[in-house]
Design an enzyme around this catalytic site. Sequence first.
Site, PDB file in Angstrom:
ATOM      1  N   LYS A 115     -17.393   8.047  -2.399  1.00 12.39           N
ATOM      2  CA  LYS A 115     -16.375   9.327  -3.040  1.00 12.39           C
ATOM      3  C   LYS A 115     -17.403  10.633  -3.079  1.00 12.39           C
ATOM      4  CE  LYS A 115     -12.534   8.931  -4.983  1.00 12.39           C
ATOM      5  NZ  LYS A 115     -11.243   8.004  -4.381  1.00 12.39           N
ATOM      6  N   GLY A 227       2.924  11.671 -12.557  1.00  8.87           N
ATOM      7  CA  GLY A 227       2.344  12.414 -11.405  1.00  8.87           C
ATOM      8  C   GLY A 227       3.415  12.393 -10.133  1.00  8.87           C
ATOM      9  N   GLY A 229       2.458  14.787  -7.649  1.00  8.42           N
ATOM     10  CA  GLY A 229       1.583  15.300  -6.360  1.00  8.42           C
ATOM     11  C   GLY A 229       1.896  14.426  -5.152  1.00  8.42           C
ATOM     12  N   ASN A 230       1.025  14.562  -4.208  1.00  7.66           N
ATOM     13  CA  ASN A 230       1.369  13.649  -2.848  1.00  7.66           C
ATOM     14  C   ASN A 230       1.803  12.254  -3.256  1.00  7.66           C
ATOM     15  OD1 ASN A 230       1.406  12.892  -0.158  1.00  7.66           O
ATOM     16  ND2 ASN A 230      -0.467  12.151  -0.453  1.00  7.66           N
ATOM     17  N   GLY A 232       2.552  10.416  -6.242  1.00  4.89           N
ATOM     18  CA  GLY A 232       3.696  10.094  -7.151  1.00  4.89           C
ATOM     19  C   GLY A 232       5.026  10.585  -6.569  1.00  4.89           C
TER      20      GLY A 232
HETATM   21  N1  GLU Z   1      -8.605   8.876  -1.756  1.00  2.00           N
HETATM   22  C1  GLU Z   1      -7.897   7.788  -1.577  1.00  2.00           C
HETATM   23  C2  GLU Z   1      -8.474   6.497  -2.137  1.00  2.00           C
HETATM   24  O1  GLU Z   1      -8.604   6.789  -3.353  1.00  2.00           O
HETATM   25  C3  GLU Z   1      -8.006   7.491   0.237  1.00  2.00           C
HETATM   26  C4  GLU Z   1      -9.596   7.079   0.641  1.00  2.00           C
HETATM   27  C5  GLU Z   1      -9.524   7.211   2.283  1.00  2.00           C
HETATM   28  O2  GLU Z   1      -8.608   7.126   2.735  1.00  2.00           O
HETATM   29  O3  GLU Z   1     -10.737   6.885   2.735  1.00  2.00           O
HETATM   30  O4  GLU Z   1      -8.286   5.453  -1.727  1.00  2.00           O
END
Ligand code: GLU
Length: 424
Positions: A115, A227, A229-230, A232
């Site tokens: 992340k 939420g 956003g994308n 929700g």
């Molecule tokens: N940000 C999304 C998650 O937390 C997607 C991560 C990804 O597709 O690599 O699962």
Amino acid sequence: MEVKQHERLHRDDQNLCKLAISELEDIYADLGLSIEELDLLDMPRRSFTVHFPVKMDSGKMKMFVGHRVQYNDARGPTKGGIRFHPELTLGHVMDLAFLMSLKCAVVNIPFGGAKGGVAVDPKEIKRNELEQVTRGYIHAIADYIGPFKDIPAPDVYTDEKIMVWILDEYERIKGEHAPAVVTGKPIELGGSRARSYSTSLGGIYILEEALKKTDMDKFEVSIAIQGFGNVGENAARILHERGYKVIAVSDSKGGIMNREGLDIPAVMKHKAKTGSVVDFAGATNITNEELLTCECDILVPAALSDQLTKDNAADVKAKIVLELANAPTTKEADDIFFDRKIMLIPDVLANAGGVVVSYFEWSQNLTNDYWEESRVLERLKKSMITAFNDVYSICREDNCRMRRSAYKLALKRILQAERLRGNL
Ligand code: GLU
């Protein structure tokens, strides 16, 4: 071997994952992990912070701070989103990277977890500045990411447009095309069909499988979503299309409720016009707090972390909580839900549809063979249902909460990969 707390507590815990320490001690003990295994799980393989200058539209330079944590790569290159958030810290990124490692293992895709992000409020800066911040961050971390190293994706407050800047900056630096370096791209630049709504749809496949284990009727349940956003918004849209009754939704400005069911396409239009769901004509305004504790059968936290806490968990009326956000429930709230027999479907399972389709996107990029939408959906459904049933059967066997079963399954898979590599 029993977990020896004292042996671990005296260590400098700067580089340890807080989530691993606080939430997993019981599971570690249950799995009978050795000190070596614990050490291996408690520490990220690589975590770093970068500072980079950005020329703002005013002509003045401003320094920004970004982080990236590549938590565990035993099962494959690390994978995980990049978020832009003013309060982003390395510690929080580390927890989220750890969760990504578990998530990829739960749905059994060949990735480790990562992340990253930049401490910035995208709403406070201009579009060109946002582009420069994205490019500056990627410039700073370019040597540490790549299709077979670490593959970013969208997360909180980052979208397709930002993925394009990431792709373009990386390709400029490397001097070659490398679409598999990032997922969540637009279709025209190698994105996958269905990626934009895959987190929401994956969660709905899970919910439908979970409903089969209860006596609730699909068309009678009422659903509240925090939420818009994308994740929700797509969840509300797809649920509405599939005939479910969504009675409440919210965004950062507040929420709305209509017990008869909201007209979601009209709410989406209202939000596009006014910037918020609040003051929608066909509903009553409520607060985010009221939404979380409203009378409903299914509660879907699809916003930020730490929304369901010891202060409101006892008042939650839902029978199922579907975690589409990452880490929306605190440990104390989780305990309360378990005691109250509320079925909590944890983030590492419920919202894994996004990274599953990211995996399909990455595979399509590497093979240059692009799939029809129907193929993506069929494979997504299969992955989600298999993961749900894998987790549910551990839950049944151990008579424990679903989060615990999911973590157990993931940790076993990760440790097995480490063992096979000879690291244990
Ligand atoms: N940000 C999304 C998650 O937390 C997607 C991560 C990804 O597709 O690599 O699962």
